[in-house]
Design an enzyme around this catalytic site. Structure first.
Site, short mmCIF file in Angstrom:
data_model
loop_
_atom_site.label_atom_id
_atom_site.label_comp_id
_atom_site.label_asym_id
_atom_site.label_seq_id
_atom_site.Cartn_x
_atom_site.Cartn_y
_atom_site.Cartn_z
N LYS A 150 1.97 4.50 -2.22
CA LYS A 150 1.14 3.61 -1.40
C LYS A 150 1.06 2.23 -2.03
O LYS A 150 1.13 1.22 -1.34
CB LYS A 150 -0.29 4.15 -1.33
CG LYS A 150 -0.50 5.25 -0.33
CD LYS A 150 -1.98 5.54 -0.27
CE LYS A 150 -2.28 6.75 0.58
NZ LYS A 150 -3.72 7.07 0.57
N ASP B 130 -7.00 5.59 4.18
CA ASP B 130 -6.87 7.03 4.38
C ASP B 130 -5.84 7.17 5.48
O ASP B 130 -5.86 6.46 6.47
CB ASP B 130 -8.19 7.70 4.75
CG ASP B 130 -8.09 9.20 4.48
OD1 ASP B 130 -7.87 9.58 3.31
OD2 ASP B 130 -8.21 10.00 5.42
N ARG C 46 0.75 1.95 7.82
CA ARG C 46 0.06 1.26 6.72
C ARG C 46 0.36 -0.24 6.77
O ARG C 46 -0.54 -1.05 6.56
CB ARG C 46 0.50 1.86 5.38
CG ARG C 46 -0.29 1.32 4.18
CD ARG C 46 -0.07 2.13 2.91
NE ARG C 46 -0.49 3.51 3.11
CZ ARG C 46 0.33 4.51 3.41
NH1 ARG C 46 1.63 4.31 3.49
NH2 ARG C 46 -0.15 5.72 3.60
P1 IMP Z 1 -4.68 10.10 1.39
O1 IMP Z 1 -4.38 9.59 0.02
O2 IMP Z 1 -5.84 11.04 1.45
O3 IMP Z 1 -4.78 8.99 2.38
O4 IMP Z 1 -3.43 10.99 1.72
C1 IMP Z 1 -2.52 10.63 2.68
C2 IMP Z 1 -1.39 11.62 2.67
O5 IMP Z 1 -0.76 11.52 3.94
C3 IMP Z 1 -0.32 11.29 1.66
O6 IMP Z 1 -0.52 11.92 0.42
C4 IMP Z 1 0.93 11.79 2.35
O7 IMP Z 1 1.01 13.16 2.25
C5 IMP Z 1 0.63 11.48 3.81
N1 IMP Z 1 1.09 10.13 4.17
C6 IMP Z 1 0.33 9.06 4.48
N2 IMP Z 1 1.07 7.97 4.72
C7 IMP Z 1 2.35 8.37 4.54
C8 IMP Z 1 3.58 7.66 4.62
O8 IMP Z 1 3.67 6.45 4.85
N3 IMP Z 1 4.67 8.40 4.38
C9 IMP Z 1 4.64 9.74 4.09
N4 IMP Z 1 3.52 10.42 3.97
C10 IMP Z 1 2.36 9.74 4.21
#
Ligand code: IMP
Length: 204
Positions: free
Chosen positions: A16, A73, A185
């Site tokens: 990210k 998120d 994103r």
């Molecule tokens: P967060 O850190 O709780 O927002 O977790 C989001 C999760 O969604 C990540 O760990 C990935 O598994 C998935 N995810 C979110 N954005 C992406 C992306 O751009 N590519 C691939 N997986 C994503």
């Protein structure tokens, strides 16, 4: 450093952070991750929506650092799985399970689906807490399908199985700048970057 002259992004996820730094570069403010600042916050993401969880993370870090804090998120919604893994995308099958395994499990779950029945989307909500405590949120979405098989080595997480039918490739096949130009994103960050730029103007 003056806390008002930096952005803290409330994540430890390096995948990210690469995307965030690239999209926010034009603001001219250094962007620090929690890892950069050696911050360890035990944040309970117990919201039921991306927006709630993004706000929870941004508030928790702002309470420690002050200044301008952003959090995102995000997650993958697979229609044939009733929108799962959704807000549980990071925790799906366990946080420590490899994405090779998670991605194959999703491919297996949609095995009987063809074409549009494999529809899915990435969603992202960015929450910001500004130095004066006021909050803003911005959202982005990208539509796609679950790929027949994983492809590509770019991006992170579910990118190797996120198929863009119009392009004939996955988001993991795209160079980073191209993914940022169209991704959930990237969209949310550009909206938020515009709001931060407006705030910077007000400070002058
Ligand atoms: P967060 O850190 O709780 O927002 O977790 C989001 C999760 O969604 C990540 O760990 C990935 O598994 C998935 N995810 C979110 N954005 C992406 C992306 O751009 N590519 C691939 N997986 C994503």
């Amino acid at each position: 450093m003056d806390r008002e002259q930096r952005i803290v992004f409330a994540t430890g996820n390096e995948g990210k952070m690469r995307e965030v730094r690239a999209v926010l570069a034009d603001l001219g403010l250094p962007v620090f991750s929690m890892k950069d600042l050696e911050l360890h916050a035990d944040i309970v993401e117990d919201g039921t929506t991306f927006e709630e969880n993004a706000r929870i993370k941004a508030r928790a870090v702002h309470a420690i650092t002050g200044g301008l804090v952003l959090a995102d998120d995000s997650g993958l919604e697979v229609d044939a799985m009733g929108g799962a893994p959704g807000v549980y995308s990071a925790r799906f099958m366990g946080e420590d399970t490899s994405y090779e395994i998670k991605n194959q499990a999703i491919i297996d779950q949609v095995a009987g689906c063809v074409g549009a029945e494999r529809s899915a989307r990435f969603r992202c909500v960015i929450a910001a807490v500004f130095p004066d405590g006021h909050e803003e949120v911005a959202e982005g979405t990208i539509e796609g399908q679950i790929a027949e098989r994983p492809s590509g080595s770019g991006g992170f997480g579910y990118d190797p199985i996120f198929w863009l039918p119009g392009r004939g490739l996955t988001t993991a096949d795209l160079p980073a700048e191209e993914k940022n130009a169209i991704s959930h994103r990237g969209q949310a960050l550009r909206i938020m970057a515009g709001r931060i730029a407006a705030w910077q103007e007000e400070q002058k």
